[in-house]
Design a protein around this motif. Structure first.
Motif, PDB file in Angstrom:
ATOM      1  N   THR A 185       0.835  -1.199   0.000  1.00  0.00           N
ATOM      2  CA  THR A 185       0.000   0.000   0.000  1.00  0.00           C
ATOM      3  C   THR A 185       0.869   1.247   0.000  1.00  0.00           C
ATOM      4  N   ILE A 186       1.929   1.215  -0.789  1.00  0.00           N
ATOM      5  CA  ILE A 186       2.883   2.328  -0.789  1.00  0.00           C
ATOM      6  C   ILE A 186       2.219   3.634  -1.212  1.00  0.00           C
ATOM      7  N   ASN A 187       1.267   3.562  -2.156  1.00  0.00           N
ATOM      8  CA  ASN A 187       0.584   4.791  -2.584  1.00  0.00           C
ATOM      9  C   ASN A 187      -0.265   5.361  -1.463  1.00  0.00           C
ATOM     10  N   THR A 188      -0.950   4.509  -0.727  1.00  0.00           N
ATOM     11  CA  THR A 188      -1.779   4.966   0.385  1.00  0.00           C
ATOM     12  C   THR A 188      -0.911   5.532   1.498  1.00  0.00           C
ATOM     13  N   VAL A 189       0.169   4.847   1.810  1.00  0.00           N
ATOM     14  CA  VAL A 189       1.084   5.328   2.856  1.00  0.00           C
ATOM     15  C   VAL A 189       1.676   6.674   2.444  1.00  0.00           C
ATOM     16  N   THR A 190       2.084   6.795   1.197  1.00  0.00           N
ATOM     17  CA  THR A 190       2.629   8.059   0.692  1.00  0.00           C
ATOM     18  C   THR A 190       1.601   9.181   0.822  1.00  0.00           C
ATOM     19  N   PHE A 191       0.361   8.877   0.457  1.00  0.00           N
ATOM     20  CA  PHE A 191      -0.718   9.860   0.572  1.00  0.00           C
ATOM     21  C   PHE A 191      -0.868  10.334   2.016  1.00  0.00           C
ATOM     22  N   PHE A 192      -0.876   9.393   2.953  1.00  0.00           N
ATOM     23  CA  PHE A 192      -1.071   9.771   4.352  1.00  0.00           C
ATOM     24  C   PHE A 192       0.137  10.500   4.934  1.00  0.00           C
ATOM     25  N   VAL A 193       1.329  10.183   4.488  1.00  0.00           N
ATOM     26  CA  VAL A 193       2.511  10.932   4.926  1.00  0.00           C
ATOM     27  C   VAL A 193       2.408  12.372   4.429  1.00  0.00           C
ATOM     28  N   MET A 194       1.962  12.540   3.186  1.00  0.00           N
ATOM     29  CA  MET A 194       1.762  13.889   2.655  1.00  0.00           C
ATOM     30  C   MET A 194       0.654  14.624   3.419  1.00  0.00           C
ATOM     31  N   MET A 195      -0.386  13.881   3.804  1.00  0.00           N
ATOM     32  CA  MET A 195      -1.474  14.495   4.575  1.00  0.00           C
ATOM     33  C   MET A 195      -0.992  14.987   5.933  1.00  0.00           C
ATOM     34  N   ASN A 196      -0.016  14.275   6.524  1.00  0.00           N
ATOM     35  CA  ASN A 196       0.584  14.747   7.776  1.00  0.00           C
ATOM     36  C   ASN A 196       1.194  16.130   7.569  1.00  0.00           C
ATOM     37  N   GLY A 197       1.910  16.288   6.474  1.00  0.00           N
ATOM     38  CA  GLY A 197       2.522  17.582   6.167  1.00  0.00           C
ATOM     39  C   GLY A 197       1.495  18.660   5.879  1.00  0.00           C
ATOM     40  N   LEU A 198       0.448  18.290   5.149  1.00  0.00           N
ATOM     41  CA  LEU A 198      -0.595  19.274   4.835  1.00  0.00           C
ATOM     42  C   LEU A 198      -1.366  19.712   6.079  1.00  0.00           C
ATOM     43  N   VAL A 199      -1.663  18.773   6.948  1.00  0.00           N
ATOM     44  CA  VAL A 199      -2.361  19.119   8.191  1.00  0.00           C
ATOM     45  C   VAL A 199      -1.485  20.042   9.036  1.00  0.00           C
ATOM     46  N   ALA A 200      -0.219  19.701   9.164  1.00  0.00           N
ATOM     47  CA  ALA A 200       0.695  20.543   9.944  1.00  0.00           C
ATOM     48  C   ALA A 200       0.799  21.941   9.325  1.00  0.00           C
ATOM     49  N   SER A 201       0.927  21.996   8.013  1.00  0.00           N
ATOM     50  CA  SER A 201       1.026  23.293   7.336  1.00  0.00           C
ATOM     51  C   SER A 201      -0.230  24.127   7.537  1.00  0.00           C
ATOM     52  N   SER A 202      -1.378  23.479   7.428  1.00  0.00           N
ATOM     53  CA  SER A 202      -2.626  24.235   7.586  1.00  0.00           C
ATOM     54  C   SER A 202      -2.785  24.769   9.003  1.00  0.00           C
ATOM     55  N   ARG A 203      -2.350  24.011   9.993  1.00  0.00           N
ATOM     56  CA  ARG A 203      -2.444  24.474  11.383  1.00  0.00           C
ATOM     57  C   ARG A 203      -1.492  25.649  11.621  1.00  0.00           C
ATOM     58  N   LEU A 204      -0.340  25.635  10.939  1.00  0.00           N
ATOM     59  CA  LEU A 204       0.589  26.760  11.062  1.00  0.00           C
ATOM     60  C   LEU A 204       0.052  27.998  10.360  1.00  0.00           C
ATOM     61  N   VAL A 205      -0.492  27.812   9.166  1.00  0.00           N
ATOM     62  CA  VAL A 205      -1.027  28.942   8.399  1.00  0.00           C
ATOM     63  C   VAL A 205      -2.195  29.591   9.145  1.00  0.00           C
ATOM     64  N   MET A 206      -3.024  28.766   9.772  1.00  0.00           N
ATOM     65  CA  MET A 206      -4.167  29.299  10.523  1.00  0.00           C
ATOM     66  C   MET A 206      -3.745  29.875  11.876  1.00  0.00           C
ATOM     67  N   LYS A 207      -2.462  29.759  12.191  1.00  0.00           N
ATOM     68  CA  LYS A 207      -1.919  30.217  13.474  1.00  0.00           C
ATOM     69  C   LYS A 207      -2.648  29.576  14.661  1.00  0.00           C
ATOM     70  N   ALA A 208      -3.017  28.303  14.479  1.00  0.00           N
ATOM     71  CA  ALA A 208      -3.696  27.555  15.531  1.00  0.00           C
ATOM     72  C   ALA A 208      -2.700  26.892  16.480  1.00  0.00           C
TER      73      ALA A 208
END
Length: 132
Positions: free
Chosen positions: A84-107
Motif C-alpha cells: 500500500t505504498i501509494n496509500t502510505v505516501t498519501f497519508f505521509v503527505m497528509m501529515n505535512g498538509l495538516v501541519a502546514s494548515s495548522r501553522l497557516v491558521m496560526k492555531a
C-alpha cells in the motif's frame, strides 16, 4: 479553534469516555483485533493530550489523528502483507498538509504540532507489537 487551554478539557474527556465505551462494547479484541488496538492507541493518545493540559501545553489533536491513522495504515499493510505504498505516501503527505494548515491558521506552534504528531505516533507504534 479553542483559544483557552481549559476549554479543551471537556471535549477530550468526552472523547476518552466515547473511546472507552466503543472499546468495551463494540470493537472488542475478539471480533476486530486490529481495530481494537487502533482505538486503544487513540484512547492513549487522547489521555496524553488531556494530561498535557495540566502542564499548560496544547498538543495538536489534528496531528494526533492523522499520525495515528498513518501508523495504523502502515501496520495494516504489514499485517496483511499487501503493498500500500501509494496509500502510505498519501497519508505521509497528509501529515505535512495538516501541519502546514495548522501553522497557516496560526492555531499551533511548531512545538505543539511535533508533540501532537508524537502523541499519535508513539502509542500506535507500541501497540503494533501486540497485533502484528
Amino acid at each position: 479553534m479553542l483559544t483557552d487551554i481549559s476549554q479543551r478539557k471537556i471535549p477530550l474527556l468526552l472523547q476518552i469516555m466515547l473511546f472507552t465505551v466503543l472499546i468495551e462494547k463494540s470493537i472488542t479484541i475478539d471480533r476486530f483485533p486490529s481495530l481494537y488496538f487502533f482505538f486503544v492507541g487513540g484512547l492513549l493518545s487522547t489521555i496524553f493530550a488531556f494530561l498535557l493540559l495540566y502542564v499548560k501545553f496544547k498538543a495538536s489533536i489534528h496531528m494526533i489523528g492523522i499520525s495515528s491513522l498513518t501508523v495504523f495504515i502502515i501496520g495494516l499493510s504489514i499485517h496483511n502483507q499487501i503493498n500500500t505504498i501509494n496509500t502510505v505516501t498519501f497519508f505521509v503527505m497528509m501529515n505535512g498538509l495538516v501541519a502546514s494548515s495548522r501553522l497557516v491558521m496560526k492555531a499551533h506552534l511548531n512545538k505543539e504540532l511535533l508533540v501532537g504528531f508524537l502523541c499519535g505516533l508513539i502509542p500506535q507504534s507500541l501497540l503494533l507489537y501486540f497485533w502484528l
